[in-house]
Design a protein around this motif. Structure first.
Motif, PDB file in Angstrom:
ATOM      1  N   MET A   1     -16.845   0.916  -3.448  1.00 22.95           N
ATOM      2  CA  MET A   1     -17.589   1.426  -2.316  1.00 22.95           C
ATOM      3  C   MET A   1     -18.968   0.742  -2.319  1.00 22.95           C
ATOM      4  SD  MET A   1     -18.601   5.335  -1.328  1.00 22.95           S
ATOM      5  CE  MET A   1     -16.917   5.830  -1.414  1.00 22.95           C
ATOM      6  N   HIS A   2     -19.409   0.374  -1.162  1.00 22.88           N
ATOM      7  CA  HIS A   2     -20.695  -0.297  -1.049  1.00 22.88           C
ATOM      8  C   HIS A   2     -21.842   0.685  -1.275  1.00 22.88           C
ATOM      9  CE1 HIS A   2     -18.783  -3.899   0.342  1.00 22.88           C
ATOM     10  NE2 HIS A   2     -18.161  -3.233   1.300  1.00 22.88           N
ATOM     11  N   LEU A   3     -22.952   0.151  -1.700  1.00 24.57           N
ATOM     12  CA  LEU A   3     -24.132   0.978  -1.978  1.00 24.57           C
ATOM     13  C   LEU A   3     -24.599   1.719  -0.734  1.00 24.57           C
ATOM     14  CD1 LEU A   3     -26.409   1.830  -3.894  1.00 24.57           C
ATOM     15  CD2 LEU A   3     -27.645  -0.226  -3.189  1.00 24.57           C
ATOM     16  N   VAL A   4     -24.594   1.047   0.402  1.00 23.90           N
ATOM     17  CA  VAL A   4     -25.061   1.681   1.639  1.00 23.90           C
ATOM     18  C   VAL A   4     -24.168   2.845   2.025  1.00 23.90           C
ATOM     19  CG1 VAL A   4     -25.479   1.293   4.098  1.00 23.90           C
ATOM     20  CG2 VAL A   4     -26.140  -0.448   2.451  1.00 23.90           C
ATOM     21  N   GLU A   5     -22.857   2.666   1.898  1.00 25.94           N
ATOM     22  CA  GLU A   5     -21.934   3.750   2.214  1.00 25.94           C
ATOM     23  C   GLU A   5     -22.168   4.945   1.297  1.00 25.94           C
ATOM     24  OE1 GLU A   5     -18.082   2.005   1.861  1.00 25.94           O
ATOM     25  OE2 GLU A   5     -18.251   0.937   3.765  1.00 25.94           O
ATOM     26  N   ARG A   6     -22.372   4.669   0.016  1.00 24.41           N
ATOM     27  CA  ARG A   6     -22.618   5.762  -0.931  1.00 24.41           C
ATOM     28  C   ARG A   6     -23.908   6.498  -0.602  1.00 24.41           C
ATOM     29  NH1 ARG A   6     -23.715   4.088  -6.605  1.00 24.41           N
ATOM     30  NH2 ARG A   6     -25.703   5.106  -6.395  1.00 24.41           N
ATOM     31  N   LEU A   7     -24.944   5.747  -0.257  1.00 28.05           N
ATOM     32  CA  LEU A   7     -26.219   6.385   0.096  1.00 28.05           C
ATOM     33  C   LEU A   7     -26.089   7.238   1.348  1.00 28.05           C
ATOM     34  CD1 LEU A   7     -28.767   3.523  -0.635  1.00 28.05           C
ATOM     35  CD2 LEU A   7     -28.499   5.674  -1.874  1.00 28.05           C
ATOM     36  N   ILE A   8     -25.385   6.737   2.354  1.00 24.91           N
ATOM     37  CA  ILE A   8     -25.190   7.516   3.586  1.00 24.91           C
ATOM     38  C   ILE A   8     -24.399   8.783   3.283  1.00 24.91           C
ATOM     39  CG2 ILE A   8     -24.061   7.525   5.849  1.00 24.91           C
ATOM     40  CD1 ILE A   8     -24.752   4.525   6.024  1.00 24.91           C
ATOM     41  N   GLY A   9     -23.359   8.678   2.478  1.00 25.03           N
ATOM     42  CA  GLY A   9     -22.574   9.852   2.113  1.00 25.03           C
ATOM     43  C   GLY A   9     -23.378  10.884   1.342  1.00 25.03           C
ATOM     44  N   GLU A  10     -24.150  10.427   0.367  1.00 24.62           N
ATOM     45  CA  GLU A  10     -24.966  11.361  -0.423  1.00 24.62           C
ATOM     46  C   GLU A  10     -26.051  12.000   0.435  1.00 24.62           C
ATOM     47  OE1 GLU A  10     -26.351   9.054  -3.710  1.00 24.62           O
ATOM     48  OE2 GLU A  10     -24.397   9.059  -4.707  1.00 24.62           O
ATOM     49  N   GLU A  11     -26.643  11.233   1.342  1.00 24.51           N
ATOM     50  CA  GLU A  11     -27.670  11.785   2.212  1.00 24.51           C
ATOM     51  C   GLU A  11     -27.074  12.796   3.195  1.00 24.51           C
ATOM     52  OE1 GLU A  11     -31.571  12.344   3.405  1.00 24.51           O
ATOM     53  OE2 GLU A  11     -30.729  11.365   1.648  1.00 24.51           O
ATOM     54  N   THR A  12     -25.862  12.537   3.647  1.00 27.85           N
ATOM     55  CA  THR A  12     -25.183  13.496   4.526  1.00 27.85           C
ATOM     56  C   THR A  12     -24.942  14.808   3.797  1.00 27.85           C
ATOM     57  OG1 THR A  12     -24.102  11.677   5.699  1.00 27.85           O
ATOM     58  CG2 THR A  12     -23.129  13.858   5.941  1.00 27.85           C
ATOM     59  N   ILE A  13     -24.512  14.738   2.545  1.00 30.56           N
ATOM     60  CA  ILE A  13     -24.287  15.950   1.756  1.00 30.56           C
ATOM     61  C   ILE A  13     -25.608  16.685   1.516  1.00 30.56           C
ATOM     62  CG2 ILE A  13     -23.570  16.814  -0.512  1.00 30.56           C
ATOM     63  CD1 ILE A  13     -21.531  14.489  -0.534  1.00 30.56           C
ATOM     64  N   TYR A  15     -28.292  16.623   3.379  1.00 29.06           N
ATOM     65  CA  TYR A  15     -28.721  17.225   4.642  1.00 29.06           C
ATOM     66  C   TYR A  15     -27.865  18.443   4.972  1.00 29.06           C
ATOM     67  CZ  TYR A  15     -30.062  17.614   9.531  1.00 29.06           C
ATOM     68  OH  TYR A  15     -30.507  18.081  10.743  1.00 29.06           O
ATOM     69  N   PHE A  16     -26.563  18.371   4.731  1.00 29.19           N
ATOM     70  CA  PHE A  16     -25.666  19.503   4.952  1.00 29.19           C
ATOM     71  C   PHE A  16     -26.085  20.693   4.097  1.00 29.19           C
ATOM     72  CE2 PHE A  16     -21.695  21.779   3.954  1.00 29.19           C
ATOM     73  CZ  PHE A  16     -21.293  22.117   5.239  1.00 29.19           C
ATOM     74  N   PRO A  26     -23.818  30.949   3.061  1.00 32.86           N
ATOM     75  CA  PRO A  26     -23.456  30.866   1.636  1.00 32.86           C
ATOM     76  C   PRO A  26     -23.228  29.409   1.236  1.00 32.86           C
ATOM     77  CG  PRO A  26     -21.639  31.742   2.922  1.00 32.86           C
ATOM     78  CD  PRO A  26     -22.805  31.645   3.848  1.00 32.86           C
ATOM     79  N   PRO A  27     -23.571  29.040   0.007  1.00 32.18           N
ATOM     80  CA  PRO A  27     -23.384  27.644  -0.432  1.00 32.18           C
ATOM     81  C   PRO A  27     -21.908  27.280  -0.533  1.00 32.18           C
ATOM     82  CG  PRO A  27     -24.076  29.012  -2.261  1.00 32.18           C
ATOM     83  CD  PRO A  27     -24.137  29.883  -1.041  1.00 32.18           C
ATOM     84  N   VAL A  28     -21.662  25.994  -0.545  1.00 33.28           N
ATOM     85  CA  VAL A  28     -20.287  25.492  -0.680  1.00 33.28           C
ATOM     86  C   VAL A  28     -19.789  25.842  -2.081  1.00 33.28           C
ATOM     87  CG1 VAL A  28     -18.843  23.432  -0.672  1.00 33.28           C
ATOM     88  CG2 VAL A  28     -20.767  23.607   0.912  1.00 33.28           C
ATOM     89  N   PRO A  29     -18.633  26.504  -2.197  1.00 35.82           N
ATOM     90  CA  PRO A  29     -18.112  26.843  -3.523  1.00 35.82           C
ATOM     91  C   PRO A  29     -17.784  25.581  -4.327  1.00 35.82           C
ATOM     92  CG  PRO A  29     -16.930  28.033  -1.796  1.00 35.82           C
ATOM     93  CD  PRO A  29     -17.801  27.038  -1.121  1.00 35.82           C
ATOM     94  N   ASP A  30     -17.866  25.707  -5.636  1.00 40.53           N
ATOM     95  CA  ASP A  30     -17.633  24.562  -6.517  1.00 40.53           C
ATOM     96  C   ASP A  30     -16.240  23.964  -6.347  1.00 40.53           C
ATOM     97  OD1 ASP A  30     -20.171  24.751  -7.551  1.00 40.53           O
ATOM     98  OD2 ASP A  30     -19.553  26.017  -9.244  1.00 40.53           O
ATOM     99  N   VAL A  53     -25.090  12.646  10.604  1.00 42.68           N
ATOM    100  CA  VAL A  53     -26.025  13.770  10.758  1.00 42.68           C
ATOM    101  C   VAL A  53     -25.507  14.740  11.808  1.00 42.68           C
ATOM    102  CG1 VAL A  53     -28.332  14.363  11.592  1.00 42.68           C
ATOM    103  CG2 VAL A  53     -28.050  12.538   9.933  1.00 42.68           C
ATOM    104  N   CYS A  54     -25.018  14.218  12.923  1.00 43.78           N
ATOM    105  CA  CYS A  54     -24.482  15.082  13.981  1.00 43.78           C
ATOM    106  C   CYS A  54     -23.268  15.870  13.492  1.00 43.78           C
ATOM    107  CB  CYS A  54     -24.114  14.255  15.205  1.00 43.78           C
ATOM    108  SG  CYS A  54     -25.532  13.624  16.107  1.00 43.78           S
ATOM    109  N   LEU A  55     -22.417  15.243  12.696  1.00 41.02           N
ATOM    110  CA  LEU A  55     -21.259  15.951  12.156  1.00 41.02           C
ATOM    111  C   LEU A  55     -21.688  17.061  11.200  1.00 41.02           C
ATOM    112  CD1 LEU A  55     -18.794  12.990  11.606  1.00 41.02           C
ATOM    113  CD2 LEU A  55     -18.570  14.843  13.259  1.00 41.02           C
ATOM    114  N   ALA A  56     -22.720  16.813  10.392  1.00 38.29           N
ATOM    115  CA  ALA A  56     -23.227  17.858   9.486  1.00 38.29           C
ATOM    116  C   ALA A  56     -23.791  19.020  10.299  1.00 38.29           C
ATOM    117  CB  ALA A  56     -24.297  17.278   8.559  1.00 38.29           C
ATOM    118  N   GLN A  57     -24.532  18.714  11.364  1.00 40.40           N
ATOM    119  CA  GLN A  57     -25.080  19.769  12.215  1.00 40.40           C
ATOM    120  C   GLN A  57     -23.968  20.564  12.891  1.00 40.40           C
ATOM    121  OE1 GLN A  57     -27.610  17.441  14.735  1.00 40.40           O
ATOM    122  NE2 GLN A  57     -29.377  17.661  13.384  1.00 40.40           N
ATOM    123  N   ALA A  58     -22.929  19.875  13.351  1.00 37.79           N
ATOM    124  CA  ALA A  58     -21.808  20.565  13.991  1.00 37.79           C
ATOM    125  C   ALA A  58     -21.070  21.458  13.006  1.00 37.79           C
ATOM    126  CB  ALA A  58     -20.851  19.539  14.605  1.00 37.79           C
ATOM    127  N   ALA A  59     -20.931  21.001  11.769  1.00 40.47           N
ATOM    128  CA  ALA A  59     -20.256  21.815  10.756  1.00 40.47           C
ATOM    129  C   ALA A  59     -21.040  23.086  10.460  1.00 40.47           C
ATOM    130  CB  ALA A  59     -20.055  21.000   9.485  1.00 40.47           C
TER     131      ALA A  59
END
Length: 99
Positions: A1-13, A15-16, A26-30, A53-59
């Protein structure tokens, strides 16, 4: 996985998680965390960062509809507001106040 993809994924999490905490959900269960990480990485692989970001907001919005006990905002947090620019009674900006 590319570094940029990993950073975008981690930042999405991140932000979520921030949105969940901000809306008192309630937080996401383990046991569901691996599914969240997998979904965020798939989004990062195939979508733009703004779409993630929009998908995280919609969720979170979907979670708010399913969790009616969650208040819209934490009571201790003040809403963010822009500073007011002085206006005349007609609604136009006053001279020298608008940059």
């Amino acid at each position: 996985m590319h570094l940029v993809e990993r950073l975008i994924g981690e930042e999405t999490i991140r932000y979520f998680d921030f949105l969940i905490e901000d809306h008192n959900l309630p937080p996401v269960p383990d046991n569901h965390r691996p599914h969240l990480v997998e979904a965020a990485m798939q989004v990062a692989r195939h979508r733009l960062p703004c779409q993630a970001v929009c998908l995280a907001q919609a969720a979170v919005a979907g979670g708010l509809r399913c969790w009616p006990r969650a208040p819209l905002r934490r009571p201790t947090r003040l809403p963010r507001a822009l500073p007011m620019t002085p206006r005349s009674p007609s609604g136009r900006y006053l001279p020298g106040t608008c940059s």
